[in-house]
Design an enzyme around this catalytic site. Structure first.
Site, PDB file in Angstrom:
ATOM      1  N   HIS A   9     -14.000   3.290   7.457  1.00  0.00           N
ATOM      2  CA  HIS A   9     -13.159   2.121   7.171  1.00  0.00           C
ATOM      3  C   HIS A   9     -13.472   1.563   5.781  1.00  0.00           C
ATOM      4  O   HIS A   9     -13.835   0.396   5.610  1.00  0.00           O
ATOM      5  CB  HIS A   9     -13.364   1.036   8.236  1.00  0.00           C
ATOM      6  CG  HIS A   9     -12.181   0.107   8.355  1.00  0.00           C
ATOM      7  ND1 HIS A   9     -11.810  -0.483   9.528  1.00  0.00           N
ATOM      8  CD2 HIS A   9     -11.291  -0.335   7.437  1.00  0.00           C
ATOM      9  CE1 HIS A   9     -10.748  -1.244   9.353  1.00  0.00           C
ATOM     10  NE2 HIS A   9     -10.408  -1.164   8.071  1.00  0.00           N
ATOM     11  N   ILE A  10     -13.269   2.421   4.773  1.00  0.00           N
ATOM     12  CA  ILE A  10     -13.626   2.063   3.398  1.00  0.00           C
ATOM     13  C   ILE A  10     -12.409   2.020   2.484  1.00  0.00           C
ATOM     14  O   ILE A  10     -12.542   2.117   1.262  1.00  0.00           O
ATOM     15  CB  ILE A  10     -14.671   3.042   2.829  1.00  0.00           C
ATOM     16  CG1 ILE A  10     -14.172   4.495   2.911  1.00  0.00           C
ATOM     17  CG2 ILE A  10     -15.997   2.884   3.551  1.00  0.00           C
ATOM     18  CD1 ILE A  10     -15.034   5.485   2.148  1.00  0.00           C
ATOM     19  N   GLY A  11     -11.217   1.863   3.061  1.00  0.00           N
ATOM     20  CA  GLY A  11     -10.012   1.885   2.236  1.00  0.00           C
ATOM     21  C   GLY A  11     -10.055   0.927   1.060  1.00  0.00           C
ATOM     22  O   GLY A  11      -9.650   1.263  -0.049  1.00  0.00           O
ATOM     23  N   ALA A  12     -10.544  -0.288   1.297  1.00  0.00           N
ATOM     24  CA  ALA A  12     -10.584  -1.299   0.237  1.00  0.00           C
ATOM     25  C   ALA A  12     -11.951  -1.403  -0.412  1.00  0.00           C
ATOM     26  O   ALA A  12     -12.195  -2.316  -1.204  1.00  0.00           O
ATOM     27  CB  ALA A  12     -10.189  -2.658   0.806  1.00  0.00           C
TER      28      ALA A  12
ATOM     29  N   THR B 185      -5.079   5.277   7.385  1.00  0.00           N
ATOM     30  CA  THR B 185      -5.966   4.275   6.798  1.00  0.00           C
ATOM     31  C   THR B 185      -5.501   2.877   7.198  1.00  0.00           C
ATOM     32  O   THR B 185      -5.919   1.888   6.582  1.00  0.00           O
ATOM     33  CB  THR B 185      -5.981   4.384   5.263  1.00  0.00           C
ATOM     34  OG1 THR B 185      -4.639   4.245   4.767  1.00  0.00           O
ATOM     35  CG2 THR B 185      -6.555   5.709   4.808  1.00  0.00           C
ATOM     36  N   ALA B 186      -4.652   2.804   8.223  1.00  0.00           N
ATOM     37  CA  ALA B 186      -4.042   1.524   8.595  1.00  0.00           C
ATOM     38  C   ALA B 186      -4.894   0.771   9.604  1.00  0.00           C
ATOM     39  O   ALA B 186      -5.641  -0.135   9.253  1.00  0.00           O
ATOM     40  CB  ALA B 186      -2.628   1.753   9.136  1.00  0.00           C
ATOM     41  N   ARG B 187      -4.786   1.153  10.870  1.00  0.00           N
ATOM     42  CA  ARG B 187      -5.520   0.495  11.936  1.00  0.00           C
ATOM     43  C   ARG B 187      -5.839   1.514  13.019  1.00  0.00           C
ATOM     44  O   ARG B 187      -5.016   2.389  13.330  1.00  0.00           O
ATOM     45  CB  ARG B 187      -4.700  -0.646  12.559  1.00  0.00           C
ATOM     46  CG  ARG B 187      -4.750  -1.943  11.761  1.00  0.00           C
ATOM     47  CD  ARG B 187      -6.120  -2.581  11.833  1.00  0.00           C
ATOM     48  NE  ARG B 187      -6.234  -3.777  11.001  1.00  0.00           N
ATOM     49  CZ  ARG B 187      -6.662  -3.794   9.754  1.00  0.00           C
ATOM     50  NH1 ARG B 187      -6.976  -2.652   9.158  1.00  0.00           N
ATOM     51  NH2 ARG B 187      -6.780  -4.916   9.086  1.00  0.00           N
TER      52      ARG B 187
ATOM     53  N   ASP C  94      -9.654   6.948   8.494  1.00  0.00           N
ATOM     54  CA  ASP C  94     -10.531   5.903   7.973  1.00  0.00           C
ATOM     55  C   ASP C  94     -10.706   4.784   8.998  1.00  0.00           C
ATOM     56  O   ASP C  94     -11.555   3.915   8.814  1.00  0.00           O
ATOM     57  CB  ASP C  94      -9.950   5.327   6.679  1.00  0.00           C
ATOM     58  CG  ASP C  94     -10.903   4.380   5.967  1.00  0.00           C
ATOM     59  OD1 ASP C  94     -12.082   4.747   5.797  1.00  0.00           O
ATOM     60  OD2 ASP C  94     -10.471   3.270   5.588  1.00  0.00           O
TER      61      ASP C  94
ATOM     62  N   ILE D  43       0.837  -1.206   0.000  1.00  0.00           N
ATOM     63  CA  ILE D  43       0.000   0.000   0.000  1.00  0.00           C
ATOM     64  C   ILE D  43       0.865   1.247   0.000  1.00  0.00           C
ATOM     65  O   ILE D  43       0.613   2.202  -0.752  1.00  0.00           O
ATOM     66  CB  ILE D  43      -0.957  -0.003   1.200  1.00  0.00           C
ATOM     67  CG1 ILE D  43      -1.939  -1.172   1.093  1.00  0.00           C
ATOM     68  CG2 ILE D  43      -1.715   1.317   1.284  1.00  0.00           C
ATOM     69  CD1 ILE D  43      -2.824  -1.355   2.309  1.00  0.00           C
TER      70      ILE D  43
ATOM     71  N   GLU E 141     -14.043   1.120  16.798  1.00  0.00           N
ATOM     72  CA  GLU E 141     -14.963   0.793  15.711  1.00  0.00           C
ATOM     73  C   GLU E 141     -15.954  -0.271  16.185  1.00  0.00           C
ATOM     74  O   GLU E 141     -15.574  -1.163  16.943  1.00  0.00           O
ATOM     75  CB  GLU E 141     -14.186   0.281  14.499  1.00  0.00           C
ATOM     76  CG  GLU E 141     -13.295   1.339  13.863  1.00  0.00           C
ATOM     77  CD  GLU E 141     -12.643   0.833  12.578  1.00  0.00           C
ATOM     78  OE1 GLU E 141     -13.170  -0.122  11.961  1.00  0.00           O
ATOM     79  OE2 GLU E 141     -11.606   1.393  12.197  1.00  0.00           O
TER      80      GLU E 141
END
Length: 321
Positions: free
Chosen positions: A291-294, A242-244, A268, A154, A273
């Site tokens: 949490h929509i990175g992928a 956008t990791a964790r 993200d 990434i 969560e």
């Protein structure tokens, strides 16, 4: 073999598995009901994204399981070491979502540079002149320095976008990497740009105008970006995660924003969560996504097909008796 894709799977992935003889179930089973459902339906493979967790209790209580799969990169929601110790295979799809996550980061970078997150929300007030003044001091990405912390697939994909925008890239990694970053210019071909990573996070934080995080939490669960790291950053830095959730100390982040150290944070992922703290969601200098990175059609198709390929390679074509 029966597969429970509890957080869903793309039609392409489902079709590939079914053509190979697998039964794919896409029922959404509540976490508390997962053990009973798996045992009652003789499920041998569970595929998840980020919503479902597979902990020791599930592994111990479902002796028929043979494989756990994560559609994505991070494996935080699966007790991987314990599963392997118990003889299960564990797979994920680290390559499939890289481009989609990188593009989301670029969206946050542009939003931070031009106040898009807050201006989108405030335009409906109709106070055009005041808003033009408030958001009239943006900055360009070209010629700015971005620190990409975590330089795997990434991070390297993000580097290609950042280089394409004319940014200087500092790559931070826990082991030395010289990556050949591919810049594909449509209609003109491909250019390879070498980028050497550094171990020196603190120096990178001091030099960066923009920072993007692509790392897991530390082994003890503590944050990597804390007050000490915020103190090193330039005033007015833009920070994207956008990791964790938990990679950033959220309390320290809010303090850094209040003090003007961080001009914008794009998040993200969050510590709590799916219920992030309200003061993150309501802060005008924080842009949030769920949490929509992928979460692109292209990435989900690649993820589904990669999961199918890994499963077929492990267990083969399933021929009915």
């Amino acid at each position: 073999m029966k597969i429970l894709a509890n957080d869903g799977i793309s039609n392409e992935g489902k079709d590939a598995l079914e053509k190979a003889g697998y039964t794919v179930i896409t029922d959404k089973v509540a976490q508390d009901d997962l053990i009973d459902y798996v045992n009652m339906n003789n499920i041998e493979i569970i595929l998840v994204r980020s919503a479902t967790t597979i902990r020791q209790n599930v592994i111990d209580s479902c002796p028929g399981l043979k494989l756990l799969g994560r559609g994505g990169v991070g494996m935080d929601n699966i007790d991987v070491a314990y599963a392997i110790e118990k003889g299960l295979s564990v797979i994920n799809t680290p390559a499939s979502s890289s481009q989609s996550v990188a593009e989301l980061v670029m969206g946050h970078l542009f939003a931070g540079a031009r106040f898009l997150n807050d201006s989108f929300k405030q335009m409906e007030t109709g106070d055009f002149s005041a808003l033009k003044k408030k958001y009239g001091k943006g900055t360009e990405l070209r010629e700015k320095t971005i620190a990409i912390v975590g330089f795997g697939r990434i991070g390297q994909s993000l580097a290609s976008y950042a280089l394409g925008c004319g940014m200087k890239v500092i790559a931070v990694n826990n082991h030395a990497v010289t990556a050949e970053i591919s810049l594909v210019i449509h209609g003109f071909g491909e250019v390879k740009v070498p980028v050497q990573s550094t171990f020196d996070l603190h120096t990178a934080l001091k030099e960066a105008d923009f920072i993007s995080l692509h790392i897991p939490k530390q082994a003890d669960g503590s944050a990597i970006i804390k007050k000490e790291e915020f103190d090193l950053m330039k005033k007015g830095v833009v920070l994207v995660n956008t990791a964790r959730g938990g990679v950033i100390d959220e309390e320290a982040l809010l303090a850094a924003i209040s003090e003007g150290k961080v001009a914008y944070a794009g998040l993200d992922v969050f510590e709590n969560e799916p219920n992030p703290r309200a003061d993150l969601l309501n802060n005008e200098k924080i842009g949030t996504t769920p949490h929509i990175g992928a979460a692109t059609g292209e990435a989900q198709d690649r993820i589904g097909l990669e999961l199918a390929d890994l499963i077929v390679k492990q267990f083969g074509i399933q021929i009915p008796a």
